[in-house]
Design an enzyme around this catalytic site. Sequence first.
Site, PDB file in Angstrom:
ATOM      1  N   GLY A  96       2.805 -48.696  57.696  1.00 44.84           N
ATOM      2  CA  GLY A  96       1.857 -48.430  58.771  1.00 44.84           C
ATOM      3  C   GLY A  96       1.700 -46.929  58.999  1.00 44.84           C
ATOM      4  CD  GLN A 111       1.872 -67.282  53.266  1.00 45.04           C
ATOM      5  OE1 GLN A 111       0.683 -67.165  53.004  1.00 45.04           O
ATOM      6  NE2 GLN A 111       2.464 -68.454  53.360  1.00 45.04           N
ATOM      7  CD  GLU A 161       3.967 -33.337  29.674  1.00 41.38           C
ATOM      8  OE1 GLU A 161       4.072 -33.859  28.559  1.00 41.38           O
ATOM      9  OE2 GLU A 161       4.804 -32.555  30.145  1.00 41.38           O
ATOM     10  NE  ARG A 171       9.110 -36.353  35.590  1.00 41.52           N
ATOM     11  CZ  ARG A 171       7.967 -35.731  35.282  1.00 41.52           C
ATOM     12  NH1 ARG A 171       7.935 -34.703  34.457  1.00 41.52           N
ATOM     13  NH2 ARG A 171       6.813 -36.137  35.807  1.00 41.52           N
ATOM     14  CB  SER A 203      -8.817 -33.026  27.747  1.00 43.15           C
ATOM     15  OG  SER A 203      -8.550 -33.422  29.070  1.00 43.15           O
ATOM     16  CG  PHE A 217     -10.245 -38.342  22.080  1.00 44.01           C
ATOM     17  CD1 PHE A 217      -9.599 -39.561  22.047  1.00 44.01           C
ATOM     18  CD2 PHE A 217      -9.859 -37.343  21.205  1.00 44.01           C
ATOM     19  CE1 PHE A 217      -8.576 -39.805  21.143  1.00 44.01           C
ATOM     20  CE2 PHE A 217      -8.832 -37.561  20.296  1.00 44.01           C
ATOM     21  CZ  PHE A 217      -8.195 -38.800  20.258  1.00 44.01           C
TER      22      PHE A 217
HETATM   23  C1  LIG Z   1       0.579 -29.346  38.508  1.00 50.12           C
HETATM   24  C2  LIG Z   1       0.240 -29.190  37.065  1.00 50.12           C
HETATM   25  C3  LIG Z   1       1.181 -28.699  36.171  1.00 50.12           C
HETATM   26  C4  LIG Z   1       0.862 -28.505  34.827  1.00 50.12           C
HETATM   27  N1  LIG Z   1       1.805 -27.968  33.964  1.00 50.12           N
HETATM   28  C5  LIG Z   1       1.423 -27.616  32.705  1.00 50.12           C
HETATM   29  C6  LIG Z   1       2.333 -26.891  31.848  1.00 50.12           C
HETATM   30  O1  LIG Z   1       3.502 -26.664  32.200  1.00 50.12           O
HETATM   31  N2  LIG Z   1       1.884 -26.467  30.636  1.00 50.12           N
HETATM   32  C7  LIG Z   1       0.608 -26.716  30.204  1.00 50.12           C
HETATM   33  O2  LIG Z   1       0.269 -26.277  29.100  1.00 50.12           O
HETATM   34  N3  LIG Z   1      -0.267 -27.409  30.988  1.00 50.12           N
HETATM   35  C8  LIG Z   1       0.109 -27.846  32.220  1.00 50.12           C
HETATM   36  N4  LIG Z   1      -0.785 -28.523  33.039  1.00 50.12           N
HETATM   37  C9  LIG Z   1      -2.154 -28.715  32.575  1.00 50.12           C
HETATM   38  C10 LIG Z   1      -2.523 -30.159  32.274  1.00 50.12           C
HETATM   39  O3  LIG Z   1      -1.903 -30.595  31.103  1.00 50.12           O
HETATM   40  C11 LIG Z   1      -4.059 -30.239  32.244  1.00 50.12           C
HETATM   41  O4  LIG Z   1      -4.500 -30.125  33.598  1.00 50.12           O
HETATM   42  C12 LIG Z   1      -4.557 -31.507  31.604  1.00 50.12           C
HETATM   43  O5  LIG Z   1      -4.307 -31.518  30.228  1.00 50.12           O
HETATM   44  C13 LIG Z   1      -6.074 -31.715  31.839  1.00 50.12           C
HETATM   45  O6  LIG Z   1      -6.793 -30.573  31.535  1.00 50.12           O
HETATM   46  P1  LIG Z   1      -7.866 -30.000  32.589  1.00 50.12           P
HETATM   47  O7  LIG Z   1      -7.196 -29.903  33.903  1.00 50.12           O
HETATM   48  O8  LIG Z   1      -8.449 -28.786  31.987  1.00 50.12           O
HETATM   49  O9  LIG Z   1      -8.940 -31.143  32.698  1.00 50.12           O
HETATM   50  P2  LIG Z   1     -10.189 -31.401  31.708  1.00 50.12           P
HETATM   51  O10 LIG Z   1      -9.720 -31.431  30.301  1.00 50.12           O
HETATM   52  O11 LIG Z   1     -11.278 -30.460  32.073  1.00 50.12           O
HETATM   53  O12 LIG Z   1     -10.587 -32.872  32.131  1.00 50.12           O
HETATM   54  C14 LIG Z   1     -11.359 -33.161  33.298  1.00 50.12           C
HETATM   55  C15 LIG Z   1     -11.726 -34.647  33.278  1.00 50.12           C
HETATM   56  O13 LIG Z   1     -12.531 -34.911  32.111  1.00 50.12           O
HETATM   57  C16 LIG Z   1     -11.961 -35.966  31.365  1.00 50.12           C
HETATM   58  N5  LIG Z   1     -12.199 -35.745  29.937  1.00 50.12           N
HETATM   59  C17 LIG Z   1     -11.995 -34.602  29.229  1.00 50.12           C
HETATM   60  N6  LIG Z   1     -12.301 -34.798  27.947  1.00 50.12           N
HETATM   61  C18 LIG Z   1     -12.695 -36.094  27.848  1.00 50.12           C
HETATM   62  C19 LIG Z   1     -13.122 -36.912  26.762  1.00 50.12           C
HETATM   63  N7  LIG Z   1     -13.206 -36.448  25.497  1.00 50.12           N
HETATM   64  N8  LIG Z   1     -13.444 -38.185  27.018  1.00 50.12           N
HETATM   65  C20 LIG Z   1     -13.381 -38.693  28.267  1.00 50.12           C
HETATM   66  N9  LIG Z   1     -12.962 -37.971  29.323  1.00 50.12           N
HETATM   67  C21 LIG Z   1     -12.636 -36.696  29.107  1.00 50.12           C
HETATM   68  C22 LIG Z   1     -10.474 -35.931  31.704  1.00 50.12           C
HETATM   69  O14 LIG Z   1      -9.855 -37.196  31.472  1.00 50.12           O
HETATM   70  C23 LIG Z   1     -10.495 -35.561  33.169  1.00 50.12           C
HETATM   71  O15 LIG Z   1     -10.702 -36.697  33.947  1.00 50.12           O
HETATM   72  C24 LIG Z   1      -0.441 -28.810  34.369  1.00 50.12           C
HETATM   73  C25 LIG Z   1      -1.380 -29.346  35.266  1.00 50.12           C
HETATM   74  C26 LIG Z   1      -1.063 -29.539  36.593  1.00 50.12           C
HETATM   75  C27 LIG Z   1      -2.095 -30.094  37.517  1.00 50.12           C
END
Ligand SMILES: Cc1cc2nc3c(=O)[nH]c(=O)nc-3n(C[C@H](O)[C@H](O)[C@H](O)COP(=O)(O)OP(=O)(O)OC[C@H]3O[C@@H](n4cnc5c(N)ncnc54)[C@H](O)[C@@H]3O)c2cc1C
Length: 395
Positions: free
Chosen positions: A350, A290, A374, A100, A148, A394
């Site tokens: 299991g 249950q 996303e 997907r 993020s 945030f």
């Molecule tokens: C398999 C896979 C495929 C992907 N494909 C794409 C793609 O095609 N294109 C693309 O552009 N990206 C892609 N991504 C990237 C994805 O969108 C990012 O991993 C995601 O946005 C999180 O960013 P990060 O991994 O840098 O985590 P971080 O931003 O470093 O976050 C780490 C933790 O900190 C928390 N956090 C961060 N900021 C805050 C805040 N302000 N308040 C509270 N908590 C916070 C987050 O919730 C998380 O738990 C992909 C990721 C994966 C794993």
Amino acid sequence: MITASKDQFESPDFYALDGLLTEEHKLIRQSVRDFVKKEISPNIEEWAQNAHFPYEIVKKFGDVGAFGPTIPETYGGGGLDYISYGLIMQEIERGDSGMRSTASVQGSLVMYPIYKFGNEAQRNKYLPKLASGEWLGCFGLTEPDHGSNPSGMVTNFKDAGDHYVLNGAKMWISNSPKADVAVVWAKSEEGRIHGLIVERGMEGFSTPETHGKWSLRASTTGELVFDNVKVPKENLLEGKSGLGAPMMCLDSARFGIAWGAIGAAMDCYDSARRYSLERHQFGKPIGSFQLTQKKLSEMLTEITKSQLLNYRLGQLFNEGKATTAQISMAKRNAVEVALNIAREARQIHGGMGITGEYPMMRHMANLESVVTYEGTHDIHLLILGKEITGIPAFE
Ligand SMILES: Cc1cc2nc3c(=O)[nH]c(=O)nc-3n(C[C@H](O)[C@H](O)[C@H](O)COP(=O)(O)OP(=O)(O)OC[C@H]3O[C@@H](n4cnc5c(N)ncnc54)[C@H](O)[C@@H]3O)c2cc1C
């Protein structure tokens, strides 16, 4: 050779939601369900366990209409509504979240921005080839130091007369190692975010693969590296700039994820329901206990609530009224529901539940990516918090 049980999937429809679907919706769902049973289910365990991305699926996805269902037919899309799009994503993710992801990225994150923000020449050049699966695309927003918080991105382009020069790097990019085109988000010299179409073969552009994932193993993921890449000026997406442009793409993709994750949940529930009637302990089917019935009842309740939420969101999308916060709620809810159901369904199986004979462990591991990409689970919670209070927590 890893063999998975024959795909006997039966879709739960406890609140007779089919009564809200048109004949066209049902036909589309059936054709994608048949496609998944024929092309994905018999092979997915082997692909996932071997971390193999089956490139040949790209053309087959094009043939079944999985790429750009809501893009007008003039450009090779399906010209369909958002409920159809949701149903297609639900059926594909019922097969596998990695499959997907390939379809979502192509449709919502590559074709959508080219259609929405591109000019006629760009639409005609790229969309038909992406729709048919002749070309594979990827979407580059995330960077090594900016996940993020994409507004902090450092990837940038400079005006060099008759072309732009692009520098920087993107990380975690689905489809990147095999992609023919990339929609890349980068800052101009004024610091404004724009979309650029980068093509494989441009000098200085490389797409190293990311290895060692425990999740989305049948989907290929990698980096995008730009080392003084000369991008023709006609490859700029001129229709919209600023962070709002990639966020619009993510709204559309997150809608597909909300439907897709419930597809994965339905697969786990259906497997658990069947297993609970076949497996006997203490001289009875385990479905007669249950505690098993409690698990199955709660799964069906959560699936049914999520189906209704997704359907209503589809109507709002069709009317052009869906808000980012509503989409956050649906994406966040669906992934949480699916993860919980995958775990509970695994328990009902299991020890057998940890094998590739059944889909739960694969779905569970896949959903760990879906809950992060996303927009992470917590970021969606904070988007809702901002909607409720007016205060962004945030930033
Ligand atoms: C398999 C896979 C495929 C992907 N494909 C794409 C793609 O095609 N294109 C693309 O552009 N990206 C892609 N991504 C990237 C994805 O969108 C990012 O991993 C995601 O946005 C999180 O960013 P990060 O991994 O840098 O985590 P971080 O931003 O470093 O976050 C780490 C933790 O900190 C928390 N956090 C961060 N900021 C805050 C805040 N302000 N308040 C509270 N908590 C916070 C987050 O919730 C998380 O738990 C992909 C990721 C994966 C794993």
